[in-house]
Write an enzyme that holds these catalytic residues in place. Structure first.
Site, PDB file in Angstrom:
ATOM      1  N   GLY A  55      -1.199   2.779   7.031  1.00 38.73           N
ATOM      2  CA  GLY A  55      -1.364   2.013   8.265  1.00 38.73           C
ATOM      3  C   GLY A  55      -0.796   0.613   8.239  1.00 38.73           C
ATOM      4  O   GLY A  55      -1.248  -0.241   9.003  1.00 38.73           O
TER       5      GLY A  55
ATOM      6  N   ASP B 196       0.989  24.133 -13.913  1.00 36.07           N
ATOM      7  CA  ASP B 196      -0.208  23.708 -14.643  1.00 36.07           C
ATOM      8  C   ASP B 196       0.166  23.148 -16.017  1.00 36.07           C
ATOM      9  O   ASP B 196      -0.347  22.101 -16.435  1.00 36.07           O
ATOM     10  CB  ASP B 196      -1.169  24.886 -14.810  1.00 36.07           C
ATOM     11  CG  ASP B 196      -1.623  25.445 -13.472  1.00 36.07           C
ATOM     12  OD1 ASP B 196      -1.667  24.662 -12.503  1.00 36.07           O
ATOM     13  OD2 ASP B 196      -1.916  26.649 -13.394  1.00 36.07           O
TER      14      ASP B 196
ATOM     15  N   GLY C 236       0.805  -1.205   0.000  1.00 42.34           N
ATOM     16  CA  GLY C 236       0.000   0.000   0.000  1.00 42.34           C
ATOM     17  C   GLY C 236       0.838   1.254   0.000  1.00 42.34           C
ATOM     18  O   GLY C 236       2.046   1.221   0.277  1.00 42.34           O
ATOM     19  N   PRO C 237       0.232   2.388  -0.321  1.00 47.35           N
ATOM     20  CA  PRO C 237       0.966   3.664  -0.332  1.00 47.35           C
ATOM     21  C   PRO C 237       1.442   4.027   1.064  1.00 47.35           C
ATOM     22  O   PRO C 237       0.990   3.473   2.069  1.00 47.35           O
ATOM     23  CB  PRO C 237      -0.085   4.663  -0.847  1.00 47.35           C
ATOM     24  CG  PRO C 237      -1.170   3.841  -1.438  1.00 47.35           C
ATOM     25  CD  PRO C 237      -1.170   2.549  -0.722  1.00 47.35           C
ATOM     26  N   PRO C 238       2.350   4.981   1.166  1.00 48.59           N
ATOM     27  CA  PRO C 238       2.822   5.413   2.495  1.00 48.59           C
ATOM     28  C   PRO C 238       1.697   6.044   3.302  1.00 48.59           C
ATOM     29  O   PRO C 238       0.847   6.752   2.769  1.00 48.59           O
ATOM     30  CB  PRO C 238       3.919   6.438   2.163  1.00 48.59           C
ATOM     31  CG  PRO C 238       4.321   6.154   0.763  1.00 48.59           C
ATOM     32  CD  PRO C 238       3.104   5.626   0.080  1.00 48.59           C
ATOM     33  N   GLY C 239       1.707   5.779   4.596  1.00 50.22           N
ATOM     34  CA  GLY C 239       0.769   6.412   5.499  1.00 50.22           C
ATOM     35  C   GLY C 239      -0.581   5.741   5.604  1.00 50.22           C
ATOM     36  O   GLY C 239      -1.484   6.284   6.235  1.00 50.22           O
TER      37      GLY C 239
ATOM     38  N   HIS D 181      -5.806  34.585 -12.145  1.00 47.56           N
ATOM     39  CA  HIS D 181      -5.357  33.220 -12.434  1.00 47.56           C
ATOM     40  C   HIS D 181      -6.264  32.205 -11.734  1.00 47.56           C
ATOM     41  O   HIS D 181      -6.759  31.255 -12.362  1.00 47.56           O
ATOM     42  CB  HIS D 181      -3.897  33.055 -11.967  1.00 47.56           C
ATOM     43  CG  HIS D 181      -3.324  31.705 -12.268  1.00 47.56           C
ATOM     44  ND1 HIS D 181      -2.438  31.489 -13.295  1.00 47.56           N
ATOM     45  CD2 HIS D 181      -3.497  30.502 -11.670  1.00 47.56           C
ATOM     46  CE1 HIS D 181      -2.097  30.214 -13.322  1.00 47.56           C
ATOM     47  NE2 HIS D 181      -2.718  29.591 -12.332  1.00 47.56           N
ATOM     48  N   GLU D 182      -6.478  32.397 -10.438  1.00 43.14           N
ATOM     49  CA  GLU D 182      -7.329  31.462  -9.700  1.00 43.14           C
ATOM     50  C   GLU D 182      -8.781  31.568 -10.145  1.00 43.14           C
ATOM     51  O   GLU D 182      -9.504  30.562 -10.174  1.00 43.14           O
ATOM     52  CB  GLU D 182      -7.216  31.728  -8.196  1.00 43.14           C
ATOM     53  CG  GLU D 182      -5.803  31.591  -7.633  1.00 43.14           C
ATOM     54  CD  GLU D 182      -5.212  30.223  -7.884  1.00 43.14           C
ATOM     55  OE1 GLU D 182      -5.974  29.241  -7.950  1.00 43.14           O
ATOM     56  OE2 GLU D 182      -3.974  30.118  -8.012  1.00 43.14           O
TER      57      GLU D 182
END
Length: 666
Positions: free
Chosen positions: A246, A539, A241-244, A463-464
């Site tokens: 459990g 982006d 599984g990915p890090p973090g 931009h946002e």
């Protein structure tokens, strides 16, 4: 440079590397204090000096209180002869070169002690006979031996030398497996029931993994239940599984639930600078397991020792390969390891050797993925168990607003919310604290002290606003959750989106919608300011990467069809994707470049046309951002409907420069 949250736009994003934070709501088990390594001279010399002092004191006392001990006065030969001629010597005892004379009673009464004389070389047997005959003294000759003091002086250096030699040999052989002759010993730590307090009740969001591991524990507790039908106990379970997510926490829960000896070790502990040490430690680890069977052995970060063989450069001997070979033999070789179950964890299953993953070694591969909305709610309940919360906090809504969060991210968010509430001297953690902590985890900490000019702030706002407007006008994209122009982390502004449901598969329409939303910021700058800035750099990078994957990996190009282009050359010890193999012609390469360019340019043209058509909404969102610095989903929806937001008392001055330039159009 304006950056966006990786969870909202990035389809092919790298897995985040969250800090490995412990559970802040559970107090870790109390570990015994560790003594500093290396020779502790104060602890060694002090008892040694005490023993030497006691021995010397015992010798002195034995000499002082010995019943045969009498007071003697060392005299010269002339004084002795004067005593002898005066008739004061009663008897003489000769022992080697020492002559002891016992005085008569009248001589002793006058305060004179017995006398002792070191015989001169000229004394002969005739002289002794003359003394006996002329002075009527009793003569006695004894065979002398070495005194206890002379023996001690002779033996003491050897005792000290042998003692120092034994001490250094014990240090080299190593107490607690830390000597130079103990580098082949395993560094595994044995956990007992009173050392860990973590159980499966402390783990949420991984129900399938808990069920698989619970079954392994039942195998160890009641093997007859499963063997009566001919079943065999699995030899190993691999947590992927990915890090973090459990994986290590699940291993700790197994240690707390199993009720059998549990050995914990890291994959990096096997490899040292000495050749053959890793294989020796593997043998010693499994020997310990056999002596304590039934037991569980846990190896964390297995990829440190279990990588593919034959991938090293230079053709030399690789210590990792020898360690891996020994691990393969111990897991499934001629020797049986009944009752020894190996559990390992890794977030890089793609680099593990195929012989390590086959059934018979790791019979079960348990995937511990990022939790879904129900799993996130369960994890939040676990971490908020000991945190006083306001009754208005809804963990279900909070779980829906954190898609893509791992267990470590959620634990970090709860901890940040508690710290924020404590900083404000609150009695309980409120919903606004969780929301602020979520923004901090997703986008970074606010940098309100950063001085930004009005032009940069206006450029960031448009931009946002471009991202927000394109996201709202594109039906297939994820809803916009929040937008801000307050600098966070290394970004001057950020736009976050939250998907309505969990996505595990992406369509071509969704990918094109994400490309348009990513290009909205650059198009707004070009349309309103007639200028392009470096804020769109990230982006553009992500749009290009997404378009290349659509063409070369996912077969989403109509001209190129369902083909994959560019087989990766994966050197394990140099990192993945270090090179890319060209398995296509130059003509195909030109066609790939043309398709990628066409996808990106088409999306950019659509975005520009969309913003020109709704330029009034673009101005409205940008002005609201300049005034409020942050907009949530409800406020954005009101602007899209043409409603006016109430004037913000904060940052009124920031809106004035924007109003003067409101009429600036292409």
């Amino acid at each position: 440079m304006i950056q966006k949250n990786n969870e909202q736009f990035g389809l092919m994003k790298m897995d985040p590397q969250p800090p490995n934070r412990p559970d802040n709501n559970r107090r870790p088990p109390r570990q015994p204090l560790r003594q500093p390594e290396g020779p502790q001279w104060s602890r060694v010399i002090r008892p040694l000096l005490i023993w030497i002092g006691l021995i010397v004191l015992a010798l002195v006392l034995s000499q002082q209180f010995s019943p045969t001990r009498v007071k003697e006065t060392l005299v010269t030969y002339d004084v002795f002869m004067s005593y002898l001629q005066a008739g004061k010597v009663e008897s003489i005892v000769v022992e080697d070169t020492i002559l002891r004379g016992k005085l008569t009673q009248d001589a002793v009464e006058k305060g004179t002690a017995d006398i002792r004389l070191v015989l001169p070389p000229r004394i002969s047997a005739e002289t002794f006979e003359t003394w006996r005959r002329d002075y009527k003294v009793q003569l006695q000759f004894k065979e002398g031996g070495p005194s206890i003091w002379s023996s001690l002086v002779y033996i003491l250096p050897w005792i000290l030398f042998i003692g120092i030699w034994i001490y250094f040999m014990r240090r080299m052989q190593g107490a607690n497996n830390k000597g130079i002759f103990a580098f082949g010993k395993s560094k595994a730590r044995m956990w007992t029931e009173n050392q860990t307090r973590i159980t499966f009740a402390d783990v949420a969001g991984a129900d399938e993994a808990k069920q698989e591991l619970q079954e392994i524990i039942e195998f160890l507790r009641e093997p007859e239940k499963f063997q009566r039908l001919g079943g065999k106990i699995p030899k190993g379970a691999l947590l992927l599984g990915p890090p973090g997510t459990g994986k290590t926490l699940l291993a700790k829960a197994v240690a707390g639930e199993a009720g059998v000896p549990f050995f914990s070790m890291s994959g990096a502990d096997f490899v040292e600078m000495f050749v053959g040490v890793g294989a020796s430690r593997v043998r010693d680890l499994f020997d310990q397991g056999k002596r304590n069977a039934p037991c569980i052995i846990f190896i964390d970060e297995l990829d440190a020792v279990g990588r593919h063989r034959g991938a090293g450069l230079g053709g030399g001997h690789d210590e990792r390969e020898q360690t891996l070979n020994q691990l393969l033999v111990e897991m499934d070789g001629f020797d049986s390891n009944e009752g020894v179950i190996l559990i390992a964890a890794t977030n890089r299953p793609d680099v593990l050797d195929s012989a390590l993953l086959r059934p018979g070694r790791f019979d079960r591969q348990i995937v511990v993925d990022r939790p879904d909305v129900r799993g996130r709610e369960g994890i939040l309940k676990v971490h908020t168990k000991k945190i006083p919360m306001s009754k208005h906090v809804n963990l279900n809504i909070l779980a829906k607003g954190t898609p893509g969060f791992s267990g470590a991210d959620l634990a970090n968010m709860v901890n940040e919310a508690a710290l924020l509430a404590a900083r404000k001297n609150k009695e309980s953690v409120e919903a606004v604290d969780f929301e602020e902590a979520k923004d901090k985890v997703m986008m970074g900490i606010e940098r309100k002290s950063l001085l930004i000019s009005d032009d940069e702030k206006r450029s960031t706002a448009y931009h946002e606003a471009g991202h927000v407007l394109v996201g709202k006008l594109t039906p297939e994209s994820d809803p916009v959750h929040k937008v801000t122009i307050i600098p966070r982390g290394r970004a001057l502004g950020a736009t976050t989106t939250l998907p309505l449901d969990e996505k595990h598969n992406y369509s071509r329409t969704y990918c094109l919608a994400m490309m348009r939303q990513l290009l909205g910021g650059r198009a707004a700058e070009k349309l309103i300011l007639n200028e392009m800035t470096t804020g769109a750099g990230d982006d553009i990078k992500r749009v290009t990467e997404l378009a290349r994957k659509m063409v070369c990996e996912w077969g989403m190009s109509e001209k190129l069809g369902p083909l994959t282009f560019g087989e990766k050359q994966e050197e394990i010890f140099l990192g993945r994707e270090i090179a890319q193999h060209r398995d296509y012609s130059e003509e195909t390469a030109r066609l790939i470049d043309k398709e990628i360019r066409q996808l990106v340019e088409t999306a950019a043209a659509d975005v520009e046309a969309m913003l020109k058509k709704h330029i009034d909404l673009l101005h409205a969102i940008a002005l609201a951002l300049l005034e409020r610095e942050m907009l949530d989903g409800e406020e954005i929806e009101k602007i899209m409907q043409g409603k006016k937001l109430p004037r913000s008392k904060k940052n009124n001055a920031a809106a004035k420069p924007a109003r003067r330039k409101k009429s600036v159009k292409e």
